[in-house]
Design an enzyme around this catalytic site. Structure first.
Site, PDB file in Angstrom:
ATOM      1  N   GLY A 278       0.929  -1.512   0.330  1.00  0.00           N
ATOM      2  CA  GLY A 278      -0.441  -0.167  -0.027  1.00  0.00           C
ATOM      3  C   GLY A 278       1.134   1.494   0.229  1.00  0.00           C
ATOM      4  O   GLY A 278       0.417   2.634   0.734  1.00  0.00           O
ATOM      5  N   SER A 302      -4.456   1.687  -6.515  1.00  0.00           N
ATOM      6  CA  SER A 302      -4.641   2.420  -6.780  1.00  0.00           C
ATOM      7  C   SER A 302      -4.394   3.152  -7.586  1.00  0.00           C
ATOM      8  O   SER A 302      -3.057   3.249  -8.125  1.00  0.00           O
ATOM      9  CB  SER A 302      -5.029   3.909  -5.433  1.00  0.00           C
ATOM     10  OG  SER A 302      -5.509   4.471  -5.762  1.00  0.00           O
ATOM     11  N   ILE A 328      -1.454  -6.925  -3.415  1.00  0.00           N
ATOM     12  CA  ILE A 328      -0.859  -7.784  -2.910  1.00  0.00           C
ATOM     13  C   ILE A 328      -1.156  -9.642  -3.375  1.00  0.00           C
ATOM     14  O   ILE A 328      -0.593 -10.455  -2.852  1.00  0.00           O
ATOM     15  CB  ILE A 328      -0.821  -8.295  -1.792  1.00  0.00           C
ATOM     16  CG1 ILE A 328       1.249  -8.400  -0.933  1.00  0.00           C
ATOM     17  CG2 ILE A 328      -0.937  -8.014  -0.725  1.00  0.00           C
ATOM     18  CD1 ILE A 328       2.380  -7.656  -2.520  1.00  0.00           C
ATOM     19  N   GLU A 329      -2.384  -9.245  -2.803  1.00  0.00           N
ATOM     20  CA  GLU A 329      -2.840 -11.395  -2.700  1.00  0.00           C
ATOM     21  C   GLU A 329      -2.653 -11.202  -4.400  1.00  0.00           C
ATOM     22  O   GLU A 329      -2.418 -13.010  -4.270  1.00  0.00           O
ATOM     23  CB  GLU A 329      -4.215 -11.349  -2.290  1.00  0.00           C
ATOM     24  CG  GLU A 329      -4.504 -10.991  -0.836  1.00  0.00           C
ATOM     25  CD  GLU A 329      -4.521  -9.628  -0.668  1.00  0.00           C
ATOM     26  OE1 GLU A 329      -5.153  -9.028   0.964  1.00  0.00           O
ATOM     27  OE2 GLU A 329      -3.957  -8.527  -1.869  1.00  0.00           O
ATOM     28  N   GLU A 344       1.739   1.530   5.823  1.00  0.00           N
ATOM     29  CA  GLU A 344       1.099   2.211   6.800  1.00  0.00           C
ATOM     30  C   GLU A 344      -0.270   1.592   6.460  1.00  0.00           C
ATOM     31  O   GLU A 344      -0.695   2.274   5.573  1.00  0.00           O
ATOM     32  CB  GLU A 344       1.409   3.656   6.602  1.00  0.00           C
ATOM     33  CG  GLU A 344       0.572   4.739   7.909  1.00  0.00           C
ATOM     34  CD  GLU A 344      -0.578   4.666   7.294  1.00  0.00           C
ATOM     35  OE1 GLU A 344      -1.345   4.301   7.792  1.00  0.00           O
ATOM     36  OE2 GLU A 344      -1.052   5.884   6.808  1.00  0.00           O
ATOM     37  N   HIS A 517      -3.824  12.371  12.174  1.00  0.00           N
ATOM     38  CA  HIS A 517      -5.410  12.829  11.195  1.00  0.00           C
ATOM     39  C   HIS A 517      -6.244  11.171  11.893  1.00  0.00           C
ATOM     40  O   HIS A 517      -7.188  11.176  10.783  1.00  0.00           O
ATOM     41  CB  HIS A 517      -4.749  12.053   9.632  1.00  0.00           C
ATOM     42  CG  HIS A 517      -3.970  10.863   9.501  1.00  0.00           C
ATOM     43  ND1 HIS A 517      -3.389  10.366   9.831  1.00  0.00           N
ATOM     44  CD2 HIS A 517      -5.402   9.792   8.803  1.00  0.00           C
ATOM     45  CE1 HIS A 517      -2.160   9.663   9.098  1.00  0.00           C
ATOM     46  NE2 HIS A 517      -3.890   8.533   8.444  1.00  0.00           N
TER      47      HIS A 517
END
Length: 574
Positions: A278, A302, A328-329, A344, A517
């Site tokens: 990610g 994305s 990733i899978e 993260e 955040h």
């Protein structure tokens, strides 16, 4: 003349008629079957509740002390009366509950009219929740009664009822809890559909979203229409826009912690193969490359991956960092194993968005046996919330809107997890409770849905706490360690965790040096909770469960006990 002497038994002998005993057993079974009474097998003397006097609020260490107090201070001899009436187990239960009900209503119990309680099955149901006087009731007979065949038969009957229905009750209670959760989800779906239809009719932007926005986004309404059809499409699409990544990068607690750990431990990263799950803009991948990594594989599903590729080339790191578009899978890296996985992945209340599931798949698929997870451990904490300013702003605000009441706007406030920043002064005790620890090297995907016991300490200083709780606050602490074998002390606080060896931590909670955040997750009670005087802590359970309609969404369940009051609520994160 005592209350006992005032009673003259007429129709009740030393033993109740068999048909009366049978009737009581049937009524008792009905209460269990209807889930109005906890299993007899759960009535144990080990319960932490202290027995309370029948006539006043004084508590004692055991039932014998209660009865002695009743004789001295209230002229009431429970043991003499139960022997005089020949009360069996059910009769004693009814007597205690009858007296408590009358005293609670401010009425003098009529002990000379035993039919008022002996013939009323309602008094089989406890008047006081967790009444400790009822827990050991079958063990308080005299030795001569223990030798009495009728008393032995009575106990055997009770034991048989307990064995027969104990397991059934637990199954029914579990089914009831599942049905309640399903009903809560159903109500939430109905509200969402109604709100969506209303917004469609009025042409306004959908307001069916939770008070907790899609993680990290400043405005992630784009792609919302796809969420119900495909949660993953909405999830990955929301990360294609700059505003989300701007928010994350400007969170200096978050970004500085990753940078400092990687740069301060260059010897750990030097010549290593790193996987960034990610990767977003590629910032963590570039940190790792600058720290001396031999190769970095940056993966994201994305559209942001296209900008990450540009960022990598613009900084001259394309020979070290290789970017991949996909889940990733599903993708296949050109290596069998990596030395370090950095990601993260944390969401609101830690597990919202379920990105950790993908990180764990990557770990099991690619991480070497002695490889390092960054971060290496995360802990979920809970604390009591008392913040009048916040409640006025979020809840009481609707009581008077330009002179009009708008209470219809309130219900959703109590159904949703609210994401807000809180100061330490909003928390009723300086020591939060860690209710779940996730060691990233060992935790499994199945561990991410759980039920954990909680304890909520209560401040005992009158000048720091007015005795009212508005709800609970959940937040999480992150820990980065140089070695997968490093043990983080149980009492550690992430905001101060810097052992001097390059390891570090950061918190998302009220005690951090700056807000993150992620902020904190507030679970508001439908009614403010008045904490009983002298109570040092509340106990209960918190459950995390993925929504069936969209596993990236989260349901947080709460059960909390405060004296004789119990709070049961479900909260949604969409």
């Amino acid at each position: 003349m005592s209350a006992v002497d005032a009673y003259r038994p007429v129709s009740v002998g030393t033993n109740l008629p068999a048909d009366q005993v049978e009737s009581d057993i049937e009524d008792f079974e009905d209460l269990i079957r209807d889930n109005e009474l906890e299993s007899v097998s759960d009535w144990t003397a080990d319960d932490e509740t202290r027995p309370v006097c029948l006539f006043c609020d004084i508590t004692f260490d055991n039932a014998d002390a209660v009865w002695e107090h009743c004789v001295i201070d209230h002229d009431f001899d429970f043991n003499k009366l139960r022997r005089g009436l020949g009360l069996d187990f059910f009769g004693k239960v009814k007597l205690i509950n009858y007296i408590r009900a009358q005293v609670k209503a401010g009425i003098q119990p009529e002990l000379n009219r035993p039919e008022l309680f002996l013939e009323n099955s309602q008094y089989l149901k406890p008047t006081m929740q967790d009444d400790a006087l009822l827990f050991g009731i079958q063990d308080d007979d005299s030795e001569e009664e223990e030798d009495d065949p009728d008393a032995i038969y009575e106990k055997e009957q009770l034991a048989e009822v307990a064995r027969e229905y104990g397991d059934k009750v637990k199954v029914l209670q579990s089914q009831l809890k599942d049905l309640q959760l399903q009903f809560d989800e159903y109500k939430d779906i109905v509200r969402t559909v109604l709100n969506r239809d209303f917004d469609s009719d009025t042409g306004s932007e959908s307001s069916s979203r939770s008070s907790s926005p899609a993680r990290r986004s400043g405005s992630s309404s784009k792609g919302k229409s796809k969420q119900s059809a495909n949660g993953d499409d909405h999830y990955f699409e929301s990360y294609a826009y700059n505003d989300i990544h701007e928010t994350m990068l400007k969170d200096t607690i978050r970004t500085d912690s990753y940078r400092d750990f990687i740069y301060d431990n260059k010897d750990v990263f030097k010549d290593k193969v790193v996987l960034d799950v990610g990767c977003g803009t590629g910032i963590l991948s570039m940190f790792a490359a600058k720290a001396g990594a031999k190769k970095v594989y940056a993966v994201d599903n994305s559209d942001i991956i296209e900008k990450a590729i540009v960022n990598v080339h613009e900084n001259g790191l394309e020979k070290i960092i290789q970017c991949y578009r996909g889940k990733i899978e599903e993708i296949r890296l050109p290596v069998d194993k990596v030395d370090i996985i950095v990601s993260e992945w944390m969401g609101y209340a830690l597990l919202y968005e379920a990105m950790l599931d993908s990180v764990l798949v990557a770990r099991d698929k690619y991480l070497a046996p002695d490889g390092l997870m960054v971060p290496s451990e995360v802990r979920l904490l809970v604390a009591g919330l008392r913040d009048a300013e916040f409640m006025n702003d979020k809840v009481n605000f609707w009581n008077d809107m330009y002179g009009f009441k708008m209470s219809a706007m309130k219900p959703r406030i109590y159904d949703d997890v609210l994401i807000e920043n809180f100061k330490p002064s909003s928390i009723v005790h300086p020591e939060p409770y860690t209710f779940r620890t996730l060691p990233l090297h060992d935790v499994t995907v199945s561990d991410l849905e759980f039920a954990s016991p909680i304890r909520v300490p209560i401040a005992n200083q009158a000048n720091t706490f007015d005795g009212i709780l508005d709800g609970l606050v959940i937040y999480f602490d992150n820990y980065f360690t140089r070695s997968r074998d490093e043990v983080i002390p149980q009492h550690a606080r992430a905001e101060t965790f810097k052992p001097g060896n390059g390891s570090l931590g950061f918190t998302t909670g009220p005690w951090g040096p700056r807000y993150t955040h992620w902020r904190s997750a507030a679970l508001l009670f439908k009614k403010p909770l008045q904490v009983p005087a002298g109570l040092e802590e509340l106990t209960g359970n918190i459950t995390y469960q993925k929504r069936k309609e969209n596993p990236r969404e989260l349901i947080i369940g709460l059960e909390l006990v405060a004296g004789d009051r119990k709070i049961i609520q479900s909260y949604f994160m969409r």
